[in-house]
Write a protein that holds these residues in place. Structure first.
Motif, short mmCIF file in Angstrom:
data_model
loop_
_atom_site.label_atom_id
_atom_site.label_comp_id
_atom_site.label_asym_id
_atom_site.label_seq_id
_atom_site.Cartn_x
_atom_site.Cartn_y
_atom_site.Cartn_z
N GLU A 1 0.82 -1.22 0.00
CA GLU A 1 0.00 0.00 0.00
C GLU A 1 0.85 1.26 0.00
OE1 GLU A 1 -2.61 -0.62 3.30
OE2 GLU A 1 -4.10 -1.58 2.04
N PRO A 2 1.52 1.46 -1.10
CA PRO A 2 2.33 2.67 -1.17
C PRO A 2 1.44 3.91 -1.19
CG PRO A 2 2.31 1.55 -3.27
CD PRO A 2 1.61 0.66 -2.32
N LEU A 3 1.98 4.98 -0.68
CA LEU A 3 1.19 6.19 -0.55
C LEU A 3 0.96 6.84 -1.90
CD1 LEU A 3 0.06 8.11 1.74
CD2 LEU A 3 2.06 9.49 1.25
N ALA A 4 2.02 7.16 -2.60
CA ALA A 4 1.88 7.83 -3.88
C ALA A 4 2.79 7.23 -4.93
CB ALA A 4 2.18 9.32 -3.74
N ALA A 5 3.57 6.23 -4.53
CA ALA A 5 4.51 5.66 -5.49
C ALA A 5 3.79 4.91 -6.59
CB ALA A 5 5.48 4.74 -4.78
N ALA A 6 2.54 4.54 -6.32
CA ALA A 6 1.80 3.78 -7.31
C ALA A 6 0.87 4.67 -8.13
CB ALA A 6 1.00 2.68 -6.63
N ALA A 7 1.04 5.96 -8.02
CA ALA A 7 0.17 6.87 -8.78
C ALA A 7 0.31 6.59 -10.27
CB ALA A 7 0.55 8.31 -8.48
N GLY A 8 -0.80 6.66 -10.92
CA GLY A 8 -0.81 6.24 -12.32
C GLY A 8 -0.37 7.32 -13.28
#
Lengths: 627, 390
Positions: free
Chosen positions: A104-111
């Motif tokens: 559950e990364p905070l923003a590293a997985a932003a698309g």
């Protein structure tokens, strides 16, 4: 043996193939890296056709083919796809994982979605193709092995070697799936659309739901006798039996009605039974109401009430045509039923019409009109029933009803007391009747005609006892469906006749008529110049009783069909007999004889000859005659 | 609304003095609670019970076309004293909403945990075990939580599912919370993903000597935090990175509480800012703006949380007349709550609505997600969840 493959038309229009490819590509769950629909923007099959080498032909006929080919292709076909991809590997990676064990990364997985255009070209295929074609099942094309040899993928990310390699690998994998699984399905569907009209219908069902347009060619059920005609019980009609019915080929044609039309006709019939104002649209149908105007000049002498009632009826010409023979038939057998409804006497009026129309069906319209004029010249102006036979409007048959009503009223009163006995049987019949009801009503549009005619007496005689009328009709229609039911009925009231009831019944029908004919219908008979034309008038003479039964029986297809056959048989026999008699006399002499005296006598004789079993009671002259 | 088991886990964190909010992963917890809440789908019934202070069971049956459900068990070595009865639990514990951060507390001294008996140390580390099996999918979830030390916690979560690669996945997280800062190291067996997260709180160090009276008087009104995370998948050679900032007001703050966050993903060019306000005791508002400076895509989302309370008109006048310091009889705080409304709307008119509350002894969640752009199918999902626990 040679095959000619035409490659060029395939190149011409690929829009449909593009559509199908687009749907095929978007149907299966896409990998998470693709975040938008895949749209096939360009598809060009190229000018170089694939090379096909026939390895084996398993089956070959006009409408089917099965063979194995070796296919090699290295042409200039290309395909361009457009979609959007997710550029964040972490996003795509996490989207496939259960959230419970996700970091559950905070923003590293932003698309980050990137539009992507991929062009596939330099496709090299080589493989074994199994091709199965059958006209019913369409075209099936299966690759026996993986046909894809090489492929060039060029995309927006060609400058990044990692992405390019990845795409190349992914797309090759996807294409292999496409060739092995999706392409056969697409081709199969395309071929079905091309060859199978049923499938086409299925496909376009939704479109047709909105607009009631049939894509199928309209079939005129009256044009020809169906080759696979079945009777009302579903048994195929033998050719011999068919020849017996050749007097009127259209009479049996109800078997060829499509289910769709059956439903529509049923709806039409139902709407006329109730107070519903709904009239379903029936294609290729001319409603009587429209035709009424044209016919009015011919039937100018008709009583106003009748005209009005006829105009109020909406009936297709098809149904009127069909109704005529059946009404004739039911009328001919209707003697036993008329007793229950004293008030429906006036329904005789319709019979003149139905008979005439029946006879006239084989004639073109123009001829019919001419005959109208002839008839009216021959008769009194007031005697308009002849005219009514020609025009398909029931309106102008008032005279018939007036003349014959008297005697039948008496007959009815005679039998009236016995009718309640039929009540117990009715319950049994109702069940079966319900099952056949829809079909019956729909298949033979004569029901429309009947129901139309049924309304007529009400127009004349407002207090018609409808409630008693309809159940009564049911009993009767049932009775004619099966003979064992008739046996039951024989125990009750009027049906003391033996098993071949049709004969006796017909006899009963004819005798009073012929008698009644003698005084007031002779003039009508005089209209028939040709000996052959005499029999319609004879039918007309029969009309009063069966018209009544018409009104009484709300119409069963089985009953009607059976009666039709009987009626036609009778008609044929009568005509044969008549022609025999006419052959003896000269043309003019014959006409005279028909006109004035011999008809009742001959009719009676014929009846006696045909059906010797006739009971003594039935030989009694009806009261009307005595009067 | 929180699942019963999540509620129990939170209670375990609280009982073991673990600050869940002091983590980079919880940097924008407020915004996520107000904007990314899940709307239920279909019907779901849950019966759960904390049979003993250390043991909890929960059974859930749901129907979204097909009937499915799950069974879960939880064991906690630490007795949980919080009330889990659905009739009288504190709704604030199960409703995720605006998270009002508290003052950082100083971590326990390690020797506080020591229990000696007969000259031997007999204390053990607090542990939580949790398992859940989904039926009929036969997916198994397991959680192992262990407080290694007052500042450290190990969390291992695993999922076993035949549809996954290698039949399952496992994630191990080692968390450290020193108050002033916190770190997390994680490893996932799936594609050998490794990750590091860290959060640093600016301001006074809670571990320092106990504050003087003057310090207490001049307490900070807000806290500024910064953090970053880094992931790298060894097998797929891909990674991710993000940094974030947060400013939030502390209870000392005189005005209404608010939280601001700004996160940046420099690799993907994603910039996200949130602003959440607790406008009153019953209302929280939140907005989020996303912008990607590579693709120029942007998105705006708004959300709110509204606690609806029944008016007690009988004693209203009396309450008004009371002096401010008067101790009110402390029954349950949420006695008068008739429901909590949560709503969010995006710029593309995707709306999510949630109505949560308590009826008698049942906790209910009613939710729907709508898409106003699609006229023919506005309702994308509708659902209701009922929970009963004893």
């Amino acid at each position: 043996m040679a095959f000619n493959f035409n490659w060029s038309p395939l190149i011409a229009d690929t829009s449909r193939a593009r559509e199908m490819l687009t749907t095929a590509l978007n149907k299966s769950p896409k990998p998470p890296i693709i975040v938008d629909d895949i749209i096939v923007t360009e598809l060009n099959l190229g000018s170089t056709p694939p090379e096909l080498e026939i390895l084996e032909i398993g089956d070959l006929a006009e409408d089917r083919f099965r063979g194995i080919f070796k296919m090699t292709y290295s042409g200039d076909a290309f395909l361009t796809l457009k979609t959007k991809v997710q550029a964040n590997p972490l996003n795509t990676y996490l989207s496939r994982k259960p959230s419970f064990a996700s970091p559950e990364p905070l923003a590293a997985a932003a698309g980050l979605t990137i539009p992507l255009q991929i062009t596939l070209s330099d496709i090299c295929l080589s493989g074994f193709v199994i091709l199965v074609f059958s006209k019913q099942k369409g075209l099936t094309l299966v690759f026996r092995n993986d046909p894809l040899e090489s492929l060039k993928v060029s995309s927006t990310f060609d400058s990044i070697p990692f992405v390019r390699d990845y795409l190349q690998k992914e797309i090759e994998g996807q294409l292999r799936v496409l060739f092995m699984e999706d392409l056969p399905a697409i081709i199969h569907r395309l071929s079905l659309r091309l060859w199978s009209p049923e499938y086409q219908e299925l496909e376009e069902e939704e479109e047709r739901l909105n607009s009631f347009q049939d894509t199928t060619a309209p079939i005129d059920p009256l044009a020809t006798n169906p080759p696979d005609a079945v009777d009302d019980f579903g048994n195929p009609i033998e050719t011999t039996a068919g020849s017996a019915l050749t007097l009127d080929t259209a009479s049996e044609i109800h078997a060829s009605f499509s289910r769709k039309n059956i439903l529509r006709l049923a709806a039409l019939s139902e709407s006329q039974r109730t107070l519903s104002l709904f009239t379903p649209g029936i294609r290729d149908a001319v409603f009587r109401a429209w035709a009424g105007h044209a016919d009015q000049p011919n039937s100018g002498v008709a009583t106003p009430v009748l005209t009005q009632s006829s105009l109020s009826r909406i009936q297709s010409t098809v149904s009127s045509h069909k109704s005529n023979p059946s009404s004739l038939a039911s009328g001919s057998t209707g003697n036993d039923s008329h007793s229950s409804r004293p008030t429906l006497v006036s329904s005789y009026s319709s019979t003149g019409l139905t008979l005439g129309a029946n006879r006239l069906r084989t004639h073109p319209q123009r001829k019919r009109k001419k005959r109208v004029i002839n008839l009216r010249k021959d008769r009194d102006g007031a005697e308009s029933s002849g005219a009514s036979t020609e025009t398909s409007t029931p309106a102008p048959s008032a005279n018939v009803s007036e003349t014959s009503s008297l005697m039948h009223e008496v007959i009815q009163e005679e039998d009236f007391a016995t009718t309640p006995k039929n009540e117990p049987q009715r319950a049994q019949w109702l069940d079966k009747r319900a099952s056949t009801r829809t079909l019956r009503e729909a298949t033979d549009s004569s029901t429309n005609g009947k129901s139309a005619e049924k309304t007529r007496p009400e127009a004349l005689l407002p207090p018609a006892p409808l409630p008693s009328d309809i159940p009564r009709a049911q009993t009767q229609s049932k009775q004619e469906q099966e003979t064992d039911w008739t046996e039951k009925r024989t125990s009750s009231s009027s049906s003391t006749r033996p098993a071949p009831l049709s004969h006796t019944r017909l006899q009963r029908a004819t005798t009073p008529l012929l008698r009644s004919l003698s005084f007031d219908r002779v003039s009508a008979a005089s209209s028939s110049v040709h000996p052959h034309q005499a029999y319609p008038s004879r039918h007309r003479a029969m009309s009063p009783p069966y018209a009544e039964s018409l009104a009484s029986s709300s119409g069963g297809i089985l009953e009607q069909a059976w009666m039709l056959k009987m009626a036609q048989e009778i008609a044929r026999k009568v005509s044969e007999e008549k022609s025999r008699a006419d052959a003896a006399a000269s043309g003019a002499g014959a006409r005279e004889s028909i006109l004035h005296h011999p008809q009742p006598g001959r009719g009676a004789k014929a009846a006696a000859a045909m059906w010797a079993v006739e009971g003594a009671a039935e030989m009694d002259a009806p009261p009307a005659y005595q009067a | 609304m929180l699942d019963f088991m999540e509620h129990v886990q939170n209670a375990f964190y609280e009982a073991s003095h673990w600050n869940v909010d002091n983590s980079y992963g919880a940097l924008n917890a407020t915004a996520r609670a107000l904007l990314d809440f899940q709307t239920p789908r279909g019907l779901r019934l849950q019966i759960s019970s904390l049979a003993a202070p250390n043991f909890a069971t929960s059974y859930t049956i749901g129907s979204v076309g097909v009937v499915d459900g799950f069974v879960s068990y939880l064991y906690s070595s630490l007795p949980l004293t919080r009330s889990f009865k659905s009739s009288n639990l504190d709704l604030h514990n199960v409703i995720r909403g605006y998270r009002h951060l508290q003052e950082l507390r100083r971590p326990d001294e390690p020797w506080w945990w020591e229990i000696w008996h007969g000259g031997r140390r007999i204390d053990s580390r607090n542990t939580l075990l949790y398992g859940r099996i989904f039926l009929p999918q036969s997916t198994l979830e397991a959680l192992y939580l262990r407080r290694l030390s007052p500042t450290r916690q190990l969390k291992i979560s695993a999922v076993s599912d035949s549809t996954l690669n290698n039949g399952g996945t496992l994630l191990a997280v080692l968390q450290s919370d020193y108050g002033k800062y916190s770190t997390e190291y994680m490893y996932s067996t799936d594609s050998a993903l490794m990750g590091v997260r860290g959060l640093y709180n600016f301001g006074p160090d809670p571990r320092a000597e106990p504050p003087t009276a003057q310090d207490v008087a001049e307490r900070a009104h807000g806290r500024f935090s910064a953090g970053a995370e880094l992931y790298y998948g060894i097998l797929n050679k891909s990674g991710g990175i993000s940094t974030g900032l947060r400013f939030t007001t502390l209870p000392n703050h005189a005005g209404f509480p608010y939280t601001m966050t700004l996160t940046l993903n420099p690799l993907m060019g994603n910039l996200s800012s949130t602003y959440s306000v607790k406008a009153g005791p019953n209302l929280a508002l939140c907005s989020r703006f996303d912008f990607n400076f590579y693709s120029y895509e942007s998105e705006l989302q708004l959300g709110c949380e509204l606690w609806r309370r029944r008016r007690n008109t009988d004693v209203e006048w009396a309450v008004k007349k009371l002096r401010p310091g008067w101790e009110r009889p402390t029954t349950t705080r949420d006695e008068d709550v008739s429901g909590i409304l949560k709503a969010r709307v995006g710029q593309n008119w995707r709306i999510g609505v949630l109505w949560e509350g308590r009826i008698k002894e049942l906790l209910f969640t009613l939710g729907a997600s709508l898409d106003l752009k699609k006229r023919e199918q506005i309702f994308r999902a509708v659902g209701i969840e009922l929970q009963y626990s004893s």
